[in-house]
Write an enzyme that holds these catalytic residues in place. Structure first.
Site, PDB file in Angstrom:
ATOM      1  N   GLU A 276       0.827  -1.207   0.000  1.00 42.68           N
ATOM      2  CA  GLU A 276       0.000   0.000   0.000  1.00 42.68           C
ATOM      3  C   GLU A 276       0.868   1.267   0.000  1.00 42.68           C
ATOM      4  O   GLU A 276       0.433   2.317  -0.458  1.00 42.68           O
ATOM      5  CB  GLU A 276      -0.951  -0.006   1.215  1.00 42.68           C
ATOM      6  CG  GLU A 276      -2.204   0.817   0.963  1.00 42.68           C
ATOM      7  CD  GLU A 276      -3.267   0.684   2.052  1.00 42.68           C
ATOM      8  OE1 GLU A 276      -2.942   0.252   3.174  1.00 42.68           O
ATOM      9  OE2 GLU A 276      -4.430   1.028   1.771  1.00 42.68           O
ATOM     10  N   HIS A 297       7.624 -27.388  -1.073  1.00 43.21           N
ATOM     11  CA  HIS A 297       7.094 -28.545  -1.797  1.00 43.21           C
ATOM     12  C   HIS A 297       6.042 -28.115  -2.818  1.00 43.21           C
ATOM     13  O   HIS A 297       5.228 -28.918  -3.258  1.00 43.21           O
ATOM     14  CB  HIS A 297       6.513 -29.554  -0.800  1.00 43.21           C
ATOM     15  CG  HIS A 297       7.569 -30.142   0.073  1.00 43.21           C
ATOM     16  ND1 HIS A 297       8.092 -31.398  -0.121  1.00 43.21           N
ATOM     17  CD2 HIS A 297       8.250 -29.598   1.117  1.00 43.21           C
ATOM     18  CE1 HIS A 297       9.033 -31.626   0.790  1.00 43.21           C
ATOM     19  NE2 HIS A 297       9.148 -30.545   1.550  1.00 43.21           N
ATOM     20  N   LYS A 393     -13.523   2.007  -3.976  1.00 39.35           N
ATOM     21  CA  LYS A 393     -14.457   2.453  -2.939  1.00 39.35           C
ATOM     22  C   LYS A 393     -15.569   3.325  -3.535  1.00 39.35           C
ATOM     23  O   LYS A 393     -16.717   3.242  -3.135  1.00 39.35           O
ATOM     24  CB  LYS A 393     -13.710   3.256  -1.874  1.00 39.35           C
ATOM     25  CG  LYS A 393     -12.981   2.408  -0.857  1.00 39.35           C
ATOM     26  CD  LYS A 393     -12.517   3.325   0.268  1.00 39.35           C
ATOM     27  CE  LYS A 393     -11.667   2.616   1.286  1.00 39.35           C
ATOM     28  NZ  LYS A 393     -11.018   3.555   2.198  1.00 39.35           N
TER      29      LYS A 393
HETATM   30  O1  PA5 Z   1      -2.775   1.497   6.039  1.00 39.92           O
HETATM   31  C1  PA5 Z   1      -3.747   2.173   5.812  1.00 39.92           C
HETATM   32  O2  PA5 Z   1      -3.754   3.418   5.881  1.00 39.92           O
HETATM   33  C2  PA5 Z   1      -5.048   1.500   5.469  1.00 39.92           C
HETATM   34  O3  PA5 Z   1      -4.829   0.142   5.246  1.00 39.92           O
HETATM   35  C3  PA5 Z   1      -6.049   1.692   6.587  1.00 39.92           C
HETATM   36  O4  PA5 Z   1      -5.496   1.240   7.802  1.00 39.92           O
HETATM   37  C4  PA5 Z   1      -7.359   0.932   6.307  1.00 39.92           C
HETATM   38  O5  PA5 Z   1      -7.892   1.347   5.085  1.00 39.92           O
HETATM   39  C5  PA5 Z   1      -8.361   1.166   7.416  1.00 39.92           C
HETATM   40  O6  PA5 Z   1      -8.573   2.538   7.569  1.00 39.92           O
HETATM   41  P1  PA5 Z   1      -9.221   3.128   8.886  1.00 39.92           P
HETATM   42  O7  PA5 Z   1      -8.252   2.976   9.997  1.00 39.92           O
HETATM   43  O8  PA5 Z   1      -9.480   4.560   8.569  1.00 39.92           O
HETATM   44  O9  PA5 Z   1     -10.485   2.357   9.143  1.00 39.92           O
END
Ligand code: PA5
Length: 409
Positions: A276, A297, A393
């Protein structure tokens, strides 16, 4: 703690020095206090004794009053805590409480089975969401809040703990109105860099681990990996080796592999952190993971003779004196795998843990967060945003609205 070793083809190693100036600049940008979302860099040094005691005491109360604890969250708001708890699982914990995860998928079967499991248990939920608006987390929170209201009536709020933005968001507002116990996540720390805050520390403490030791490990890592000089800083060196692998050796995949099943969620955390953070602007190394010896394996064949577009980062635990025969054999296999890969010119990084404990977790978590951020800056991408996630989203929102209009029931 772990030692970091690497085995890259010899003719690429003199390239490391070519990255010195670029790496120094990236490190200075990251640590220069002007860059947004870098609160995690000094957080382990700045977290107060009071905050740590409050987390530990709250966790003890949760353990005393409940049979089960449900951690609700997704992405960086859940996987770090899970990585920590599962990595430490063999280590001395006095859990005394059943631990469950929810909200990281949208399976009806999964969540109704969990509801069924909880039917005869006293339980508490902990909702972790920085934004307070993440769909999976919000939906799962509503689901278990309904169950808590049915079970505990007016006292349901005593069974809800919330970790969210220090000031903003729907969840923060609801928590204040309903009187849930809350922990604040700094504005300047994003989800995937939050494992060493209350996001990871509260669940770890509920699971019975000593969060002071986690923080001590992270503080040691702040000192150990503070230098801007590539030669004195393994964290920077690992970031540069990733760049060399991609830019000079055409290795576009990093395989995180481990010889202990307890690393499974830790590898998921690494994938989430690097994937990410780095995968944007049509750039980035694709992170994936394997568990050995199981996957030797299966994927072992591919890794030795298939398309060679990857490098491998291996996690292993050094066997102790008088180790279990399995551990001795595991170490032999690890060494054999490294030799086989080296003979095949596959670049390898090895993270050799002396021991797995809270201190080592804090140390390792900090190392990888920092290495990831530096690697992104060397690539020229922002480590702290995730604009691509918003694309699907928006479509979810559109489809949900369409469904509501067609079937308001
Ligand atoms: O690493 C990140 O920023 C994302 O993976 C968020 O943690 C994830 O989308 C969850 O977001 P939030 O903490 O706002 O619910």
């Amino acid at each position: 703690m772990f030692s970091f070793q690497y085995n890259f083809p010899p003719d690429t190693l003199n390239l490391i020095d070519h990255y010195e100036a670029q790496t120094r600049a990236a490190h200075q940008t990251l640590t220069g206090e002007k860059m947004p979302m870098t609160g995690w860099l000094q957080h382990p040094a700045r977290i107060s004794e009071e905050e740590l005691s409050r987390i530990t005491e709250t966790a003890a109360q949760i353990r005393d009053k409940n049979d089960a604890f449900v951690l609700i969250g997704i992405g960086g708001s859940y996987i770090g805590a899970r990585a920590c708890i599962e990595l430490l699982d063999n280590h001395n914990a006095n859990k005394n409480i059943d631990f469950y995860y929810a909200g990281f998928n949208l399976s009806g079967a999964y969540h109704s089975a969990l509801k069924e499991t909880l039917h005869d248990k006293d339980f508490t939920i902990c909702v972790v969401s920085k934004s307070g608006t993440t769909m999976e987390t919000a939906m799962t929170f509503t689901y278990f809040k309904t169950l808590l209201k049915e079970r505990y009536g007016a006292r349901y709020a005593e069974h809800i703990y919330v970790v969210t933005d220090e000031m903003d968001g729907l969840l923060r507002r609801e928590a204040e109105e309903e009187g849930y116990t809350t922990f604040a996540l700094d504005k300047n720390i994003g989800g995937r860099y939050s494992v060493l805050t209350s996001v990871g520390l509260l669940p770890a403490a509920v699971a019975g681990y000593d969060i002071n030791k986690i923080i001590a490990g992270a503080q040691a890592a702040i000192d150990a990996f503070g230098s801007s000089s590539l030669n004195d800083n393994d964290c920077l060196k690992y970031a540069v080796l990733r760049r060399i692998a991609e830019e000079r050796l055409e290795k576009h995949i990093e395989i995180f592999s481990a010889f202990e099943p307890r690393f499974s969620s830790f590898l998921e955390w690494l994938k989430q952190l690097f994937g990410e953070s780095e995968g944007k602007d049509q750039k980035g190394i694709y992170p994936t993971s394997l568990l050995y010896t199981r996957d030797l394996h299966a994927m072992g064949q591919f890794l030795q003779q298939g398309r060679p577009g990857f490098f491998e980062s291996i996690f292993s635990v050094r066997p102790k004196d008088h180790a279990h025969p399995f551990d001795i054999q595991n170490d032999i296999v690890c060494r054999a795998v490294k030799k086989a890969r080296a003979d095949n010119s596959t670049p390898i990084c090895t993270f050799y843990f002396d021991e797995i404990n809270e201190y080592a977790f804090g140390y390792a978590a900090y190392f990888f967060e920092k290495a990831c951020a530096v690697s992104c800056l060397l690539t020229g991408v922002n480590p702290f945003d995730q604009p691509g996630v918003e694309v699907y989203k928006a479509e979810v929102k559109r489809l949900s609205k369409e469904l509501l209009q067609n079937d308001p029931s």
